[in-house]
Design an enzyme around this catalytic site. Structure first.
Site, PDB file in Angstrom:
ATOM      1  N   CYS A 130       0.860  -1.179   0.000  1.00 15.64           N
ATOM      2  CA  CYS A 130       0.000   0.000   0.000  1.00 15.64           C
ATOM      3  C   CYS A 130       0.899   1.232   0.000  1.00 15.64           C
ATOM      4  O   CYS A 130       1.913   1.280   0.697  1.00 15.64           O
ATOM      5  CB  CYS A 130      -0.932   0.078   1.208  1.00 15.64           C
ATOM      6  SG  CYS A 130      -2.137  -1.250   1.224  1.00 15.64           S
TER       7      CYS A 130
ATOM      8  N   ARG B 193       3.802  -0.428  -4.932  1.00 14.77           N
ATOM      9  CA  ARG B 193       3.494  -0.957  -3.604  1.00 14.77           C
ATOM     10  C   ARG B 193       2.157  -1.699  -3.567  1.00 14.77           C
ATOM     11  O   ARG B 193       1.777  -2.259  -2.542  1.00 14.77           O
ATOM     12  CB  ARG B 193       3.460   0.179  -2.579  1.00 14.77           C
ATOM     13  CG  ARG B 193       4.745   0.958  -2.515  1.00 14.77           C
ATOM     14  CD  ARG B 193       4.625   2.058  -1.508  1.00 14.77           C
ATOM     15  NE  ARG B 193       4.648   1.524  -0.172  1.00 14.77           N
ATOM     16  CZ  ARG B 193       5.728   1.374   0.560  1.00 14.77           C
ATOM     17  NH1 ARG B 193       6.891   1.738   0.070  1.00 14.77           N
ATOM     18  NH2 ARG B 193       5.671   0.885   1.766  1.00 14.77           N
TER      19      ARG B 193
ATOM     20  N   TRP C 180      -2.887  -2.651  -1.705  1.00 18.56           N
ATOM     21  CA  TRP C 180      -2.610  -4.078  -1.846  1.00 18.56           C
ATOM     22  C   TRP C 180      -3.492  -4.731  -0.785  1.00 18.56           C
ATOM     23  O   TRP C 180      -3.265  -4.562   0.407  1.00 18.56           O
ATOM     24  CB  TRP C 180      -1.133  -4.375  -1.594  1.00 18.56           C
ATOM     25  CG  TRP C 180      -0.791  -5.810  -1.856  1.00 18.56           C
ATOM     26  CD1 TRP C 180      -0.499  -6.371  -3.058  1.00 18.56           C
ATOM     27  CD2 TRP C 180      -0.723  -6.872  -0.894  1.00 18.56           C
ATOM     28  NE1 TRP C 180      -0.260  -7.715  -2.907  1.00 18.56           N
ATOM     29  CE2 TRP C 180      -0.390  -8.053  -1.597  1.00 18.56           C
ATOM     30  CE3 TRP C 180      -0.925  -6.956   0.478  1.00 18.56           C
ATOM     31  CZ2 TRP C 180      -0.243  -9.277  -0.956  1.00 18.56           C
ATOM     32  CZ3 TRP C 180      -0.778  -8.179   1.118  1.00 18.56           C
ATOM     33  CH2 TRP C 180      -0.429  -9.323   0.385  1.00 18.56           C
TER      34      TRP C 180
ATOM     35  N   ASN D 203      -1.686   2.006   5.852  1.00 15.69           N
ATOM     36  CA  ASN D 203      -0.838   0.919   5.373  1.00 15.69           C
ATOM     37  C   ASN D 203      -0.498   0.039   6.568  1.00 15.69           C
ATOM     38  O   ASN D 203      -0.047   0.552   7.588  1.00 15.69           O
ATOM     39  CB  ASN D 203       0.440   1.515   4.751  1.00 15.69           C
ATOM     40  CG  ASN D 203       1.466   0.462   4.398  1.00 15.69           C
ATOM     41  OD1 ASN D 203       1.132  -0.708   4.235  1.00 15.69           O
ATOM     42  ND2 ASN D 203       2.714   0.879   4.277  1.00 15.69           N
ATOM     43  N   GLY D 204      -0.750  -1.274   6.443  1.00 13.77           N
ATOM     44  CA  GLY D 204      -0.448  -2.173   7.553  1.00 13.77           C
ATOM     45  C   GLY D 204      -1.654  -3.025   7.882  1.00 13.77           C
ATOM     46  O   GLY D 204      -2.585  -3.144   7.081  1.00 13.77           O
TER      47      GLY D 204
ATOM     48  N   GLU E 180      15.126 -19.851  -7.467  1.00 15.10           N
ATOM     49  CA  GLU E 180      14.833 -18.531  -8.034  1.00 15.10           C
ATOM     50  C   GLU E 180      14.182 -18.662  -9.416  1.00 15.10           C
ATOM     51  O   GLU E 180      13.272 -17.902  -9.763  1.00 15.10           O
ATOM     52  CB  GLU E 180      16.129 -17.694  -8.089  1.00 15.10           C
ATOM     53  CG  GLU E 180      16.011 -16.347  -8.770  1.00 15.10           C
ATOM     54  CD  GLU E 180      14.973 -15.391  -8.151  1.00 15.10           C
ATOM     55  OE1 GLU E 180      14.423 -15.701  -7.088  1.00 15.10           O
ATOM     56  OE2 GLU E 180      14.697 -14.361  -8.782  1.00 15.10           O
TER      57      GLU E 180
ATOM     58  N   LYS F  49      10.653 -17.019 -10.498  1.00 16.65           N
ATOM     59  CA  LYS F  49      10.519 -16.099 -11.644  1.00 16.65           C
ATOM     60  C   LYS F  49       9.464 -16.601 -12.619  1.00 16.65           C
ATOM     61  O   LYS F  49       8.665 -15.831 -13.128  1.00 16.65           O
ATOM     62  CB  LYS F  49      11.848 -15.945 -12.408  1.00 16.65           C
ATOM     63  CG  LYS F  49      12.865 -15.013 -11.808  1.00 16.65           C
ATOM     64  CD  LYS F  49      12.540 -13.545 -11.892  1.00 16.65           C
ATOM     65  CE  LYS F  49      11.938 -12.949 -10.668  1.00 16.65           C
ATOM     66  NZ  LYS F  49      12.563 -12.900  -9.419  1.00 16.65           N
TER      67      LYS F  49
ATOM     68  N   GLU G 163       5.744 -16.325 -10.968  1.00 19.38           N
ATOM     69  CA  GLU G 163       5.175 -14.985 -10.758  1.00 19.38           C
ATOM     70  C   GLU G 163       5.002 -14.225 -12.067  1.00 19.38           C
ATOM     71  O   GLU G 163       4.202 -13.303 -12.149  1.00 19.38           O
ATOM     72  CB  GLU G 163       5.962 -14.172  -9.722  1.00 19.38           C
ATOM     73  CG  GLU G 163       7.394 -13.914 -10.061  1.00 19.38           C
ATOM     74  CD  GLU G 163       8.165 -13.206  -8.948  1.00 19.38           C
ATOM     75  OE1 GLU G 163       7.571 -12.752  -7.975  1.00 19.38           O
ATOM     76  OE2 GLU G 163       9.396 -13.114  -9.084  1.00 19.38           O
TER      77      GLU G 163
ATOM     78  N   HIS H 221      13.047 -38.632  -3.548  1.00 22.30           N
ATOM     79  CA  HIS H 221      12.386 -38.734  -2.233  1.00 22.30           C
ATOM     80  C   HIS H 221      10.919 -38.328  -2.299  1.00 22.30           C
ATOM     81  O   HIS H 221      10.308 -38.083  -1.263  1.00 22.30           O
ATOM     82  CB  HIS H 221      13.144 -37.885  -1.208  1.00 22.30           C
ATOM     83  CG  HIS H 221      14.563 -38.320  -1.028  1.00 22.30           C
ATOM     84  ND1 HIS H 221      14.895 -39.515  -0.449  1.00 22.30           N
ATOM     85  CD2 HIS H 221      15.729 -37.734  -1.398  1.00 22.30           C
ATOM     86  CE1 HIS H 221      16.210 -39.643  -0.449  1.00 22.30           C
ATOM     87  NE2 HIS H 221      16.737 -38.580  -1.026  1.00 22.30           N
TER      88      HIS H 221
ATOM     89  N   LYS I 187       5.755  -4.409  -5.112  1.00 21.02           N
ATOM     90  CA  LYS I 187       7.221  -4.334  -5.087  1.00 21.02           C
ATOM     91  C   LYS I 187       7.756  -4.222  -3.662  1.00 21.02           C
ATOM     92  O   LYS I 187       8.841  -4.690  -3.363  1.00 21.02           O
ATOM     93  CB  LYS I 187       7.659  -3.119  -5.920  1.00 21.02           C
ATOM     94  CG  LYS I 187       9.148  -2.989  -6.117  1.00 21.02           C
ATOM     95  CD  LYS I 187       9.650  -3.998  -7.100  1.00 21.02           C
ATOM     96  CE  LYS I 187      11.154  -3.976  -7.282  1.00 21.02           C
ATOM     97  NZ  LYS I 187      11.628  -5.297  -7.728  1.00 21.02           N
TER      98      LYS I 187
END
Ligand code: F6R
Length: 590
Positions: free
Chosen positions: A2, A29, A76, A102-103, A468, A472, A475, A491, A585
């Site tokens: 946010c 954000r 967000w 925000n939060g 990674e 990539k 997403e 396994h 981001k």
């Protein structure tokens, strides 16, 4: 997550457009919805829209109102679906107070129940909406907006930042955990979620600490500490200037991938001082721990292998969201190395706070100078990768790996060897950017675009590459992808492999080569379609992407073809490479 953008000062023309311009800089954000509220003719005007800020811009483009005070927000979503009702700003019952936040308010359900009992009408599913109503409730008692906002701030639990305005042109902001900073302009003040957003306007900043607030009164800005109004200290901070310029590229993602060879070169040439200081810290420390999130965490995992192999040194790693659960063995002589592109990731900040409780030393690796993580750390190294705008992390990952590689060599007293290897890497990866190579990746993207699953395997250092690579791919393309240590397949994971399942094998020319090739054979024997990323075209591969043979720096080079593949997959699937769904981001909620 946010983004908050607020202004108070002399009246500005075309105020809604001004707020939208600010929000555009914060869109990384979160881009689920956006909204603004501002005061004109002693009335709060409010506009909200779903999706990117450009939708809000379209909504307000004919509005030419001027204003002295207003707030904006990019969301967000945490509590409540992506709807106009849930978009910020939120209002009190009288539509006299507007709030952006925000939060996460951990105790919002109890507060909400109580407010409803008292007759308040809450219309959204968000936690945020309790804030304007709490301020309204407090206002009934003391008629002082700042005091009511402070009392409200004391009532909410969790990591939060909010800015509130009322129809009398008053503005007040508080923060705990979530980022918030104010900037001084010639004609007024800005309050935003991050320092780079302010860089275009000013470098005179007021840094708001946790559990503090600010209020702007009579053309002056004041701090609020323990409910008392105090003089605010102005800091001059050299800010990384934002470039919203994609240059010749269509998207930030591809632009940032193209910048990678220069990022590596810059680190090899300019990091001696910072690396020397960091290496001294590691040598003195009794236990070194790495911590980070997402892509940055994969750089942390790679660091553990680099330190073992090059520096013969044991270091630990934990993703930041888990760090607090095994902090108990930290001592004042411990060193925590926290890596974060944005420098704002709340989980990483929390890991740092956990280490600080034990008085351990903190070394931060950040790409955004002046960010919260840098500010609370004892030492810092700047990645110097330049602004990373695409939500998908690419060049900052390469930068972190380059720094960790140099650091491992420095701890082994072989700094020059590390420098030489990095410069060689910067040169040898340039063929990735040639037309023929890109063509090969585009072809692979076409082949993979309709797949449901992709598995990636690597061993040793390139286990981090496998993790990674999978991140990539998923997403960017929303194809389910998973990365594994090659040896783990037998396994259990191998049960997932069917005829023609695409599997990517990262094969480095090192001590893991024979074993990873055997694991690749095991996949092939079950009918998998093998995409090999390797310096040599091995028989077992169905499709080959050549990479240079770079020893320990293979971990830097081997991810780049996958970053390209992720980009071209988004184009094949008609997706926005810079803004994948549901992501942001800067991740500033726990
Ligand atoms: C993935 C990605 C995220 C970030 C993670 C940490 O492409 O960008 O996984 O790496 O959110 O972010 P920073 O490095 O800003 O702490």
């Amino acid at each position: 997550m946010c983004g908050i953008f607020a202004y108070k000062g002399k009246a500005r023309k075309l105020f809604p457009q001004f707020l939208c311009d600010g929000l555009l800089k914060l869109e990384y954000r979160g881009y689920d919805s956006s909204g603004i509220a501002f005061v004109s003719n002693q009335k709060i005007h409010i506009y909200k829209e779903i999706g990117e800020v450009k939708n809000l811009q379209k909504l307000v483009f004919k509005n030419d109102l001027s204003s002295k005070v207003g707030i904006g927000h990019t969301r967000w979503a945490t509590h409540g679906r992506v709807t106009k009702k849930n978009a910020h700003p939120h209002l009190d019952c009288n539509k006299d107070i507007a709030v952006v936040h925000n939060g996460i308010i951990e105790n919002f359900e109890i507060i909400k129940k109580d407010l409803i009992k008292k007759g308040h009408k809450l219309i959204s599913q968000t936690d945020t909406e309790v804030i304007p109503h709490l301020i309204e409730e407090e206002n009934k008692k003391n008629k002082n907006f700042t005091e009511s906002a402070f009392k409200t701030f004391q009532k909410i639990q969790g990591l939060n930042a909010f800015v509130a305005i009322n129809s009398k042109d008053e503005i007040v902001a508080f923060k705990n955990g979530s980022p918030l900073v104010a900037g001084i302009l010639k004609e007024g003040y800005l309050i935003t979620s991050d320092i780079p957003t302010i860089s275009e306007y000013t470098d005179r900043l007021i840094l708001i600490k946790d559990n503090e607030g600010i209020v702007i009164k009579d053309n002056n800005i004041f701090k609020i500490k323990d409910g008392k109004i105090k003089k605010a200290k102005v800091s001059n901070i050299k800010i990384q200037k934002e470039t919203s310029d994609k240059g010749k590229f269509k998207h930030f993602l591809i632009k940032e991938i193209y910048e990678e060879p220069d990022v590596i070169k810059r680190i090899a040439q300019n990091s001696t001082e910072e690396i020397t200081e960091a290496s001294d810290l590691i040598k003195k420390a009794v236990g070194t721990y790495f911590s980070a999130c997402g892509t940055a965490s994969h750089a942390g995992i790679a660091a553990t292998y680099l330190f073992s192999k090059i520096a013969k040194k044991h270091v630990n790693f934990s993703v930041s969201s888990e760090f607090e659960y095994f902090q108990h063995f930290l001592i004042p002589q411990s060193l925590l190395i926290a890596a974060s592109q944005s420098g704002e990731t709340i989980d990483t900040l929390e890991a740092i706070k956990a280490a600080k409780k034990h008085k351990s030393k903190i070394l931060a690796l950040v790409n955004v100078p002046g960010s919260s993580i840098e500010r609370i750390s004892d030492f810092s190294i700047h990645l110097n990768a330049g602004p990373e705008k695409s939500v998908l992390s690419t060049k900052s990952y390469i930068a972190k790996l380059s720094i960790f590689l140099l650091l491992a060599y420095k701890v082994a007293d072989k700094y020059k060897v590390g420098q030489k290897l990095l410069l060689e890497t910067s040169n040898k990866i340039r063929f990735f950017y040639k037309k023929e190579y890109i063509q090969k990746i585009k072809l692979l993207a076409k082949k993979l675009k309709n797949q449901k699953h992709i598995y990636v395997i690597g061993r040793g250092l390139n286990y981090a590459t496998a993790l990674e690579a999978a991140l990539k791919l998923k997403e960017s393309s929303y194809i389910h992808a998973e990365g594994f240590a090659g040896g783990e397949l037998k396994h259990g994971v191998i049960a997932l492999v069917e005829e023609k399942t695409p599997c990517i094998a990262i094969v480095a020319n090192d001590d893991s080569k024979n074993a990873i090739l055997s694991n690749t054979q095991e996949l092939k024997a079950r009918g998998a379609y093998i995409i090999g990323i390797s310096p040599i075209n091995e028989k077992v591969f169905d499709y080959w992407l050549k990479v240079p043979d770079l020893k320990e720096a293979s971990v830097i080079a081997n991810i780049i073809p996958i970053q390209f593949l992720a980009y071209y997959l988004t184009l094949e699937k008609g997706l926005n490479p810079d803004k994948p769904r549901n992501l942001a981001k800067s991740v500033t909620v726990k």
